[in-house]
Design an enzyme around this catalytic site. Structure first.
Site, mmCIF file in Angstrom:
data_model
loop_
_atom_site.group_PDB
_atom_site.id
_atom_site.type_symbol
_atom_site.label_atom_id
_atom_site.label_comp_id
_atom_site.label_asym_id
_atom_site.label_seq_id
_atom_site.Cartn_x
_atom_site.Cartn_y
_atom_site.Cartn_z
ATOM 1 N N SER A 1 -16.526 2.035 -11.255
ATOM 2 C CA SER A 1 -16.812 1.993 -12.823
ATOM 3 C C SER A 1 -16.594 2.794 -13.176
ATOM 4 C CB SER A 1 -18.241 1.400 -13.603
ATOM 5 O OG SER A 1 -18.723 2.704 -12.622
ATOM 6 N N HIS B 1 -13.372 -4.190 -10.873
ATOM 7 C CA HIS B 1 -14.368 -3.453 -11.907
ATOM 8 C C HIS B 1 -14.710 -5.076 -12.309
ATOM 9 C CE1 HIS B 1 -17.248 -1.156 -15.325
ATOM 10 N NE2 HIS B 1 -17.852 -2.139 -13.720
ATOM 11 N N GLU C 1 -12.148 -6.006 -15.095
ATOM 12 C CA GLU C 1 -11.684 -4.363 -15.302
ATOM 13 C C GLU C 1 -10.558 -4.425 -13.506
ATOM 14 O OE1 GLU C 1 -12.028 -1.025 -18.047
ATOM 15 O OE2 GLU C 1 -12.978 -1.524 -16.218
ATOM 16 N N ASN D 1 -15.937 1.940 -19.781
ATOM 17 C CA ASN D 1 -16.853 3.317 -19.854
ATOM 18 C C ASN D 1 -16.376 4.161 -20.367
ATOM 19 O OD1 ASN D 1 -19.382 2.388 -18.397
ATOM 20 N ND2 ASN D 1 -18.170 2.326 -16.452
#
Length: 277
Positions: free
Chosen positions: A113, A134, A146, A184
């Site tokens: 991540s 991800h 992702e 993130n």
């Protein structure tokens, strides 16, 4: 590349979810985890998740579970999806081993991540076949994947992973290889500010999350979401952001560090910002 044989490394919350959605698509999955009891717990988690989905008209659990084989070491596959602990050294060690043991045509994907895909690719002899994939928790429910290209990830590899994500019923979104990628880099400062608001006594945890849920139309408040992710994982991601981007705004809140030091990791430990006992 259709990736009919997939090896998922890590039978924790994310790895089990990834194995479930890949097997649900009709593919054969080998689920790898050397930790004692991890495979058993992972398979139990998958069975429970499939049971809930079956009640809503989902696939027959037995058929999906029959396509998942637990293994204790790396085995041949067309695709590796790594979902182990969010630690650079551990992931690099796995990628080195996978590079030696898997066919040279295999793609090595990481569910990281925040860590650099380019750095993971650099420890292999196949940087063009290394990519970030991800998923989001809970994997069987959330649609987004992702897709992160490393510096040398080939167009063919990226295209095949996007096609795979679509075939799994997911929505792929491509991001560049920067610390935290998109998700993130946006989410962790939100979680961090919520932790600061709690530490500074702006409001209690319930009020902070209620304001986020009702005010921003979020399904979970930032503190409950951090508990779901794992507070230790949140701190690890923030440290990657802080180190990689050099901006103090990404430094983890002292309260987060204190909770992690005390073993208050969130749902997985039974106690985080909220009590799950």
């Amino acid at each position: 590349m259709t990736f009919e044989r997939v090896l998922v490394a890590g039978a924790g919350q994310m790895g089990a979810g990834i194995a479930q959605v890949v097997a649900t698509s009709g593919r054969q999955v080998k689920l790898l985890d050397p930790w004692p009891g991890a495979l058993e717990r992972g398979l139990e988690s998958i069975a429970a998740s499939l049971g809930k989905l079956a009640e809503k008209g989902g696939p027959e659990p037995g058929a999906v579970l029959a396509r998942i084989t637990p293994v204790h070491g790396l085995e041949p596959a067309e695709l590796l999806i790594e979902a182990i602990v969010e630690e650079r050294a551990a992931k690099e060690a796995l990628f080195r081993e996978a590079d030696e043991l898997l066919p040279e045509t295999a793609v090595l994907a990481s569910n990281t991540s925040s860590l650099s895909i380019t750095s993971l690719a650099a420890v292999t002899s196949r940087p063009g076949r290394v990519i970030g994939m991800h998923f989001f928790n809970p994997v069987p429910v959330l649609e987004l994947v992702e897709v992160i290209r490393g510096l040398q990830t080939s167009d063919e590899t990226a295209r095949s992973i996007v096609e795979l994500a679509l075939d799994l019923g997911k929505v792929p979104a491509e991001a560049r290889d920067f610390p935290g990628f998109v998700s993130n880099r946006i989410l962790m400062p939100f979680v961090n500010e919520a932790a600061y608001a709690l530490m500074e006594g702006v409001a209690d945890a319930e009020a902070i999350d209620m304001i986020a849920k009702l005010g921003f139309a979020h399904p979970l408040g930032p503190l409950a979401l951090a508990d779901l992710i794992g507070l230790d994982t949140c701190v690890a991601i923030m440290e990657v952001l802080h180190e990689g981007l050099g901006n103090p705004k990404y430094a983890p809140c002292p309260l987060l560090r204190q909770y992690v030091a005390a073993g208050r990791l969130g749902r997985k430990s039974g106690l985080g910002f909220f009590d799950y006992h």
